[in-house]
Design a protein around this motif. Structure first.
Motif, PDB file in Angstrom:
ATOM      1  N   LEU A   1       0.497  -1.064  -0.136  1.00 22.56           N
ATOM      2  CA  LEU A   1       0.293  -0.544   0.179  1.00 22.56           C
ATOM      3  C   LEU A   1       0.565   0.955  -0.035  1.00 22.56           C
ATOM      4  N   ALA A   2       1.664   1.342   0.662  1.00 24.99           N
ATOM      5  CA  ALA A   2       2.841   2.529   1.362  1.00 24.99           C
ATOM      6  C   ALA A   2       3.646   2.406  -0.771  1.00 24.99           C
ATOM      7  N   VAL A   3       3.968   1.832  -0.703  1.00 26.68           N
ATOM      8  CA  VAL A   3       4.056   1.540  -2.873  1.00 26.68           C
ATOM      9  C   VAL A   3       3.210   1.822  -3.959  1.00 26.68           C
ATOM     10  N   ALA A   4       1.659   1.571  -3.410  1.00 32.61           N
ATOM     11  CA  ALA A   4       1.275   2.292  -4.043  1.00 32.61           C
ATOM     12  C   ALA A   4       0.911   3.800  -4.119  1.00 32.61           C
ATOM     13  N   ILE A   5       0.604   4.212  -3.042  1.00 32.37           N
ATOM     14  CA  ILE A   5       0.152   5.324  -2.332  1.00 32.37           C
ATOM     15  C   ILE A   5       1.776   6.582  -2.976  1.00 32.37           C
TER      16      ILE A   5
ATOM     17  N   MET B   1      12.176   7.345  -8.643  1.00 30.94           N
ATOM     18  CA  MET B   1      12.925   6.457  -7.712  1.00 30.94           C
ATOM     19  C   MET B   1      13.275   5.429  -7.619  1.00 30.94           C
ATOM     20  N   ALA B   2      14.126   4.612  -8.343  1.00 28.52           N
ATOM     21  CA  ALA B   2      14.080   3.428  -7.915  1.00 28.52           C
ATOM     22  C   ALA B   2      14.406   2.639  -5.902  1.00 28.52           C
ATOM     23  N   GLN B   3      15.418   3.873  -5.888  1.00 24.90           N
ATOM     24  CA  GLN B   3      15.632   3.566  -4.309  1.00 24.90           C
ATOM     25  C   GLN B   3      14.472   4.201  -3.287  1.00 24.90           C
ATOM     26  N   LEU B   4      14.069   5.027  -4.034  1.00 17.99           N
ATOM     27  CA  LEU B   4      12.705   5.693  -2.423  1.00 17.99           C
ATOM     28  C   LEU B   4      12.409   4.165  -2.900  1.00 17.99           C
ATOM     29  N   TYR B   5      11.589   2.997  -3.783  1.00 24.14           N
ATOM     30  CA  TYR B   5      10.774   1.611  -3.265  1.00 24.14           C
ATOM     31  C   TYR B   5      10.875   1.631  -2.307  1.00 24.14           C
ATOM     32  N   VAL B   6      12.572   1.183  -2.146  1.00 22.80           N
ATOM     33  CA  VAL B   6      12.718   0.141  -0.659  1.00 22.80           C
ATOM     34  C   VAL B   6      12.187   1.086   0.278  1.00 22.80           C
TER      35      VAL B   6
ATOM     36  N   THR C   1      16.572  -8.404 -11.977  1.00 29.99           N
ATOM     37  CA  THR C   1      18.256  -8.094 -12.695  1.00 29.99           C
ATOM     38  C   THR C   1      19.182  -7.296 -12.202  1.00 29.99           C
ATOM     39  N   PHE C   2      20.910  -8.073 -12.033  1.00 25.27           N
ATOM     40  CA  PHE C   2      21.811  -7.162 -10.901  1.00 25.27           C
ATOM     41  C   PHE C   2      21.859  -6.079 -10.577  1.00 25.27           C
ATOM     42  N   ASP C   3      20.504  -4.826 -11.068  1.00 23.47           N
ATOM     43  CA  ASP C   3      20.678  -3.669 -10.822  1.00 23.47           C
ATOM     44  C   ASP C   3      19.866  -3.603  -9.710  1.00 23.47           C
ATOM     45  N   GLY C   4      19.009  -4.709  -9.617  1.00 25.50           N
ATOM     46  CA  GLY C   4      17.854  -4.223  -9.093  1.00 25.50           C
ATOM     47  C   GLY C   4      18.388  -5.422  -7.915  1.00 25.50           C
ATOM     48  N   ILE C   5      19.143  -6.279  -7.628  1.00 25.45           N
ATOM     49  CA  ILE C   5      19.773  -6.770  -6.501  1.00 25.45           C
ATOM     50  C   ILE C   5      20.391  -6.164  -5.850  1.00 25.45           C
ATOM     51  N   ARG C   6      21.704  -4.720  -6.271  1.00 21.39           N
ATOM     52  CA  ARG C   6      22.369  -4.650  -5.722  1.00 21.39           C
ATOM     53  C   ARG C   6      21.346  -2.767  -4.379  1.00 21.39           C
ATOM     54  N   LEU C   7      20.306  -2.569  -5.686  1.00 23.00           N
ATOM     55  CA  LEU C   7      19.300  -1.907  -4.821  1.00 23.00           C
ATOM     56  C   LEU C   7      19.164  -2.335  -3.011  1.00 23.00           C
ATOM     57  N   VAL C   8      18.374  -3.752  -3.483  1.00 20.70           N
ATOM     58  CA  VAL C   8      17.854  -3.807  -2.202  1.00 20.70           C
ATOM     59  C   VAL C   8      18.914  -4.987  -1.019  1.00 20.70           C
ATOM     60  N   LEU C   9      20.542  -5.342  -1.720  1.00 22.80           N
ATOM     61  CA  LEU C   9      21.295  -6.087  -0.702  1.00 22.80           C
ATOM     62  C   LEU C   9      21.472  -5.171   0.414  1.00 22.80           C
ATOM     63  N   PRO C  10      22.415  -4.288   0.246  1.00 21.57           N
ATOM     64  CA  PRO C  10      22.164  -3.475   1.590  1.00 21.57           C
ATOM     65  C   PRO C  10      21.041  -3.650   2.623  1.00 21.57           C
TER      66      PRO C  10
END
Length: 346
Positions: free
Chosen positions: A114-118, A127-132, A203-212
Motif C-alpha cells: 500500500l505504501a508503494v502504491a500511494i 526513483m528506484a531507491q525510494l521504492y525500498v 536484474t543485477f541492478d535490482g539486486i544491488r539496490l536491495v542488497l544493503p
C-alpha cells in the motif's frame, strides 16, 4: 554415578546435537546450491550443457547462453528474498510467540504494498531507491498498527487476536491499494503484475539496490537469536534474567521489518513462505533460535527457488509467478497449522 560422569555425559550429548545440526546446515546449504543450478538450467526454453557452462561464464552469443544469463540474477534474487522471508517469519513468530505469525498473514507485506502504491499514484515516485524506503516504512507502520490493535482488550496480544488483526488489516489494505491504483491506468498494469509477487524481472541492478537493506536485516536478525530465546521464556522471566524485553523485541522486529520491506520492494508481496519455513525448521532443529534462524534462512531460499522452477515447468511455454505457487502450497499448510496448533502460543 558421579557428578563428573553426569556432566561429561551431558557435554557429550550436547556436542553430538551441535554436530548433527551443523551437518544438517551444511547439507541444507548444498541442497540450496543444487537448486540454484536447477534454476539456471531449467526454464521455458531447453538449454544445452555447453550453453549453461558458457552462460555461467558470462557469454551471451547464443539464445541458450542469453537465457542462462537472464536466469542468473533471477536465481540470486529468489535466494535472497526467500531467505529474507523465511528469516522474517521465524523472527515474527518468536517476537509475538504466535505460531501463525507471517509477513503476509500479519499484513506487513500488504502494508508495504500500500505504501508503494500511494507513493506511485499520489507522489509520482520515480526513483528506484525510494521504492525500498517506502516499502520499509509501510511495513514498519503496519507491524506497529497490527501489534497495537492485537494488544487491546483483556489478555494483551494473544496469538488469536494478532492473527485476526493482521488478517483484517491485510484485507483492508488490499482494498485501499486497489482504490488507489484503479484510477491510474498508466501505472495499474505494471503495479498489478508486481503485486502478484515474482522474480521474473530480476536484474543485477535490482539486486544491488536491495542488497544493503537485506544484509543489515540479516545481521540484525541473526544477532537477535539469543534475545529471542530469552523472550520465549516469557517477558517476566526474561526480565528476571537481565534482558531488556522492549529492546530485545524492538531489535528483532526491526530486522524483520527491514527484510520484509526490502523483499516486498524487490519482488512484490509473496505470502506463506514466512509461515511454512519456520515450522518445518522447528521439526528439524527445535526451538533454539541460534539454529532456527540460519536454518529458516536457507530453507526459505531453497523453497522460493524451487517454487520459481516449478512455476516455469507447470505452465510451459508460459510461467506462473512464484507468489501464485507459494499460495497454492501455503494455503493448505496454513489450514493444517490452524487445526494442529489450535492457535496456541509458542
Amino acid at each position: 554415578m558421579t557428578e563428573r560422569t553426569v556432566d561429561n555425559g551431558a557435554r557429550s550429548g550436547s556436542g553430538r546435537v551441535r554436530l548433527f545440526r551443523g551437518a544438517g546446515l551444511a547439507i541444507l546449504a548444498l541442497i540450496v546450491l543444487g537448486l540454484c543450478f536447477l534454476s539456471v538450467a531449467i526454464g521455458t526454453r531447453s538449454v544445452a550443457w555447453a550453453d549453461i557452462w558458457a552462460g555461467l561464464q558470462g557469454q551471451t552469443e547464443t539464445i541458450g547462453q542469453a537465457a542462462v544469463a537472464v536466469r542468473i540474477p533471477r536465481t540470486i534474487m529468489a535466494a535472497l528474498v526467500g531467505a529474507a522471508l523465511g528469516l522474517a517469519g521465524a523472527i515474527m513468530q518468536g517476537v509475538t510467540r504466535n505460531p501463525l505469525a507471517d509477513p503476509g498473514i500479519l499484513g506487513v507485506n500488504m502494508g508495504a504494498s500500500l505504501a508503494v502504491a500511494i507513493g506511485l499514484a499520489w507522489f509520482g515516485m520515480d526513483m528506484a531507491q525510494l521504492y525500498v524506503w517506502t516499502a520499509i516504512f509501510g511495513a514498519g507502520v503496519t507491524a506497529a498498527f497490527v501489534y497495537v490493535i492485537g494488544s487491546l482488550g483483556r489478555g494483551g496480544a494473544t496469538p488469536l487476536k494478532l492473527a485476526l488483526a493482521g488478517a483484517a488489516t491485510s484485507v483492508a489494505f488490499s482494498c485501499f491499494t486497489i482504490a488507489v491504483i484503479l484510477p491510474r491506468n498508466d501505472i495499474a498494469g505494471g503495479f498489478r503484475s508486481w503485486q502478484i509477487g515474482g522474480v521474473g524481472g530480476a536484474t543485477f541492478d535490482g539486486i544491488r539496490l536491495v542488497l544493503p537493506f537485506l544484509l543489515v536485516g540479516f545481521a540484525v536478525s541473526l544477532l537477535s537469536a539469543r534475545k529471542l530465546n530469552s523472550l520465549a521464556l516469557g517477558d517476566d522471566l526474561a526480565a528476571g534474567l537481565g534482558e531488556n524485553v522492549a529492546v530485545a523485541r524492538g531489535m528483532a522486529a526491526f530486522g524483520a521489518i527491514l527484510l520484509c520491506g526490502a523483499a516486498t520492494a524487490a519482488c512484490g508481496p509473496i505470502g506463506f513462505v514466512g509461515l511454512m519455513v519456520p515450522h518445518l525448521c522447528r521439526l528439524l532443529v527445535g526451538v533454539d533460535h541460534r539454529w532456527l534462524l540460519p536454518f529458516s534462512a536457507l530453507t526459505g531460499a531453497g523453497l522460493l527457488i524451487l517454487a520459481d522452477v516449478l512455476g516455469r515447468i507447470i505452465a510451459r511455454p508460459s510461467e506462473l509467478a512464484v507468489g501464485i505457487v507459494t499460495a497454492f502450497v501455503g494455503a493448505p499448510f496454513f489450514i493444517w497449522i490452524v487445526r494442529r496448533q489450535r492457535v496456541r502460543e509458542l
